[in-house]
Motif scaffolding. Structure first.
Motif, PDB file in Angstrom:
ATOM      1  N   ARG A 187     -39.482 -45.546  15.228  1.00 31.46           N
ATOM      2  CA  ARG A 187     -40.971 -45.363  14.818  1.00 31.46           C
ATOM      3  C   ARG A 187     -41.994 -45.612  15.328  1.00 31.46           C
ATOM      4  N   ASP A 193     -33.504 -44.780   8.706  1.00 32.49           N
ATOM      5  CA  ASP A 193     -34.473 -43.646   8.843  1.00 32.49           C
ATOM      6  C   ASP A 193     -33.850 -42.993   6.851  1.00 32.49           C
ATOM      7  N   SER A 233     -37.077 -43.468   4.384  1.00 33.02           N
ATOM      8  CA  SER A 233     -37.551 -42.040   3.169  1.00 33.02           C
ATOM      9  C   SER A 233     -37.689 -42.751   1.353  1.00 33.02           C
ATOM     10  N   ASN A 286     -31.359 -37.109   1.245  1.00 33.35           N
ATOM     11  CA  ASN A 286     -31.646 -38.674   1.968  1.00 33.35           C
ATOM     12  C   ASN A 286     -30.534 -39.731   0.216  1.00 33.35           C
ATOM     13  N   ILE A 346     -41.170 -39.599   8.615  1.00 30.67           N
ATOM     14  CA  ILE A 346     -40.051 -39.517   7.862  1.00 30.67           C
ATOM     15  C   ILE A 346     -40.495 -39.598   6.937  1.00 30.67           C
ATOM     16  N   LYS A 404     -40.949 -38.649   2.843  1.00 31.49           N
ATOM     17  CA  LYS A 404     -40.994 -39.462   1.141  1.00 31.49           C
ATOM     18  C   LYS A 404     -41.507 -38.450   0.476  1.00 31.49           C
TER      19      LYS A 404
END
Lengths: 530, 366
Positions: A67, A164, A168, A474, B52, B54
């Protein structure tokens, strides 16, 4: 004062003489005004370097991750297209490093320096920054080498994928965690307590005749039974004991992770906590720096020929874009407002009781406390308390704040109300949430299956389901079992559950919640059963 | 300079993007923009920035805050590409450049296209490194273990320090020997592709765009396999002519259709410029299948059989569905060459079928 050697290899980065002279002058000025900052090292950078540093959030070394690359490419492109340009960047370390773009005008560099000293003063003195690691430059480099080591051992892609996952979740931290010492490690603490607490129920013994008892149930056997009983009780304890906002911290302590994964999660959390105060004090920090750069530039520093460029760039900084809050503008105006009020003694019960506009207009007790007040405010407040305490109806009117709503017919934003209460409520909720819902771990053994249950403290805005789905996925990956999020969508309570494969929505199982409570209540009884 | 670790991260990002482009290849392939964006050999691919995920609040569509003048109900100013928009996933577009070669790789991986076995030789050269000997200097990765050891042994014996019962040979720096390579040119097979496109009245803009997208990808794939690569572009309505690449990708023609005109021209070009012994020859024909007469169809079949098949690696015919044409030619080709290995026939229903069509045309690996 001698500074540590320059960390940026490969180039001499001494400021050119005129800027060095300006730096010395501005630093002396800033100290003269009472600003108290870490030593500040200014580093000249080309635009590529500054874009790279910005992509790395100001630190020259970060752990490898795609990123940063994305950010960098984006900034390169937008700089090439002339869409944006980074004027200044400064990091919260001791000594502090500030980066100057080498092709800026001299007057810009002066502005930046004055601004930077404001920031560094804020970093050093705001209590909200007190728990941050001032050696973060080294810490970031340590993180980088730790991650590299894991990558060497477990493969770059695998570690990167895990990062990752961690990223998150990295907004699910408790930004106040560092300020609360009360129950840092509640899960572990509760286990310890349970060990030491005397068992409440009778120690189970094998039924036998009285005279045989000391042979059948010898003391060591009884001790073993008591231990088992205590273990059972501990197992049935609700984990966490009370809702835990530091989801990431909870995972570090409790999720079934490999060592390297725990290490990565830990360092992602550390970095998130390090940056958290910057989010909590965005308005104040930028306001404070702007407050000081304007004062120093306009009263002391500017030469005649620099005024126009300064005015141009300064007005760009505090420009109020329609439909957006500009933290620079908001912060600087509020600091000025506070200074003015305390200079003229506009505080205390008398001031609050005064209802006459004319009198309020004239009010000046000659208190002259403005300067000490703003310094005090910058030390103790964060954005929420700053606005809550000092955003007055007068200020609101002066600044022309209003709430907006979407016109149903045209879909355009229109002015809704200029009423103070409404404006303040809206502003506070905007600043308090900063787009991140407050989420707590409430049960790590949901349904008695070791599933993780989270609670979203809903305050009027729904979470975005599309992203929640991925985040919960996740999280399920990290936790190893299904995870649940209690929230509400369109006013209806909802339980979002993710079992690692797919998201399901259901009405929150009240029974399930009850069972969770019940299991806690009945813990001693269950533990006591033979 | 030491600061630019970012290059590595940028490369990782490109890898991530590549994976994504590959997964979304179908969408990219059917997107018209792509071929409009090619520079010399770079193609810039517009891609949504990867966020990403969130846990965040949804778009605030209810209330906001503003500052300035105006009456209640008045215009509050509309947020542009501001903070609010930025909170949403994938709203930023990023342009990432890929070389045509990289795209061809992706195409090949995604479609699982067989690699092409080139035939024939031509004077076009390819370079490759060959180990030609031993040198005293070189990178450690090329160190020649046995030669180094031999040298050490030789030195040891010469110095009289060698004990056959208790051999202890420790190479020193001077003993080291390295493999030495030289760049060598070798003749390599070359390839010529003839793209024939029907631009008659019945081929609408949409049909032509589909053909051009498909040509773009086929071109990338074949180019990827041959160092000596040539492409010739032919357009035809009732008469055929050769055009340059640019015209091929832009032209608008109209008129009747005589497919044989293009085949004749292509056959002439091959006969004149590309002896089959030296060239891998790929004629491609794109049409809506609407030929003027049945007699011309027969003539085409004859031409394919006599002029193309004996010399070509493969003759490919792809037919784009069109609301106007009769689409008969596809049947003609299928009837005549249905079981002919060296003929590939494909029908493209719409933009989304481009990928499958490419697979049909290139899937034989010829």
């Amino acid at each position: 004062m001698s500074l540590p050697p320059n960390r940026f290899v490969g180039a001499t980065r001494d400021l050119p003489p005129e800027l060095e002279a300006a730096r010395v002058e501005i630093e002396a000025l800033a100290r003269g005004y009472g600003l108290d900052f870490f030593d500040t090292v200014f580093v000249m950078c080309t635009w590529e370097e500054i874009n790279m540093l910005a992509a790395y959030e100001g630190f020259p070394v970060r752990y490898p991750h795609w990123r940063w690359g994305m950010e960098y490419l984006r900034m390169q492109k937008s700089y090439e297209f002339g869409l944006h340009k980074i004027y200044e960047m400064v990091i919260n370390t001791d000594p502090s490093y500030a980066y100057l773009l080498d092709n800026n005008l001299v007057v810009d560099q002066k502005l930046v320096m004055a601004h930077v000293f404001g920031h560094v003063d804020f970093f050093k003195n705001s209590v909200w920054f007190a728990p941050t690691d001032r050696k973060m430059l080294d810490e970031m480099a340590n993180h980088a080498s730790r991650v590299r080591r894991h990558m060497d051992r477990h493969g770059e892609s695998e570690v990167e994928r895990f990062i990752d996952l961690c990223l998150s979740l990295d907004n699910l931290i408790d930004p106040y965690a560092a300020h609360i010492k009360r129950h840092q490690d509640s899960a572990r603490a509760s286990l310890l307590d349970a060990d030491q607490a005397p068992p409440t129920a009778e120690t189970p013994r094998i039924q036998t005749r009285g005279y045989m008892d000391r042979h059948i149930n010898p003391p060591e056997f009884l001790a073993q039974q008591r231990q088992l009983q205590a273990d059972d009780a501990a197992r049935m304890q609700r984990v966490p004991e009370r809702p835990e906002r530091d989801v990431l911290g909870f995972l570090v302590a409790n999720a079934p992770l490999k060592d390297w994964q725990r290490d990565v999660l830990q360092l992602v959390r550390e970095e998130a906590l390090y940056f958290a105060p910057q989010g909590q004090t965005k308005i104040m920090n930028e306001g404070w720096a702007t407050f000081w750069h304007t004062r120093m530039m306009t009263t002391d520093i500017l030469c005649d020929h620099e005024v126009v460029d300064y005015a141009d760039h300064h007005s760009g900084t505090v420009l109020q874009q329609p439909g957006q809050l500009n933290p620079y503008k908001m912060g600087v105006e509020l600091f000025r407002h506070i200074e003015r009020r305390w200079d003229r003694g506009q505080f205390g019960q008398d001031w609050l009781d005064c209802a006459s506009d004319a009198e309020r207009e004239r009010w000046d007790t000659g208190a002259g406390l403005g300067k000490s007040k703003v310094f005090e405010v910058r030390e103790t407040h964060n954005d929420v308390t700053f606005l809550d305490t000092f955003l007055t109806a007068d200020f609101c009117r002066e600044q022309g704040f209003f709430t907006t709503k979407r016109d149903v017919r045209t879909g355009k934003w229109v002015i809704d109300s200029r009423e103070f209460a409404a404006v303040k409520k809206q502003l506070l909720s905007h600043v308090a949430s900063r787009g991140t819902p407050r989420v707590y771990v409430v049960d790590a053994n949901h349904r008695g299956r070791g599933e993780l249950r989270l609670h979203h403290r809903h305050d009027g805005l729904d979470v975005q389901v599309k992203w929640a789905e991925q985040v919960l996925g996740n999280l399920a990956g990290l936790w190893g079992r299904a995870v649940h999020l209690e929230t509400a969508l369109d006013g209806e309570p909802v339980l979002l559950s993710h079992d690692g494969a797919a998201l399901t929505q259901s009405a929150p199982d009240v029974a399930g919640a009850d069972a969770a409570t019940a299991s806690q209540a009945s813990a001693p009884a269950a533990g006591g059963a033979p | 300079m030491a600061m630019l670790n970012i290059d590595h991260d940028a490369q990782r990002f490109r890898d991530v993007i590549k994976g994504r482009v590959r997964r979304e290849l179908r969408r990219f392939m059917s997107s018209k923009e792509l071929i409009g964006r090619q520079g010399d050999d770079m193609v810039s691919v517009p891609i949504h920035e990867i966020g990403i995920p969130k846990l965040r609040y949804g778009k605030n569509d209810k209330q906001g805050i503003g500052q300035g003048e105006g009456e209640a109900g008045g215009d509050a100013g509309q947020p542009g590409q501001g903070q609010q928009a930025g909170d949403q996933p994938g709203e930023h577009l990023l342009e990432v450049s890929f070389s045509v070669d990289e795209l061809a790789e992706l195409l090949g991986e995604e479609l699982e296209l067989p690699r092409i076995e080139p035939k024939g030789r031509q004077e076009s050269q390819s370079k490759r490194a060959r180990y030609k000997g031993i040198s005293l200097k070189g990178p450690e990765s090329l160190r020649h273990g046995r030669r180094t050891f031999k040298q050490a042994l030789r030195r040891n014996i010469a110095a009289g320090g060698y004990n056959p019962d208790k051999p202890s040979i420790i190479p020193i720096r001077d003993d080291r020997r390295y493999r030495h390579f030289e760049m060598e040119s070798e003749p390599r097979s070359a390839c010529v592709v003839l793209y024939m496109m029907d631009v008659s009245g019945s081929m609408g803009q949409a049909q032509k765009d589909i053909v051009r997208s498909e040509v773009f990808w086929i071109d990338a794939w074949l180019r990827h396999h041959y160092e000596g690569f040539e492409a010739r572009f032919l357009i035809h309505d009732a008469a055929a002519k050769e055009v340059d690449r640019d015209t091929f990708f832009r032209t608008r023609e109209s008129g009747g259709t005589l497919i044989s005109s293009a085949y004749e021209l292509a056959a002439d070009i091959i006969a004149k410029d590309y002896p089959a012994s030296e060239w891998n020859i790929y004629p491609f024909h794109f049409s809506d299948g609407d030929n003027a007469t049945g007699k011309d169809n027969d003539k085409c079949v004859q031409l394919v059989r006599d002029a193309f098949l004996p010399v070509s690696n493969q003759f490919s015919y792809a037919q784009v569905d069109s609301p106007y044409g009769s689409g008969r030619f596809l049947k003609v080709m299928n009837d005549n060459f249905g079981d002919e290995e060296a003929v590939a026939v494909s029908r493209i229903a719409d933009r989304d079928a481009i990928m499958d069509s490419i697979k049909e045309l290139l899937g034989k690996g010829r």
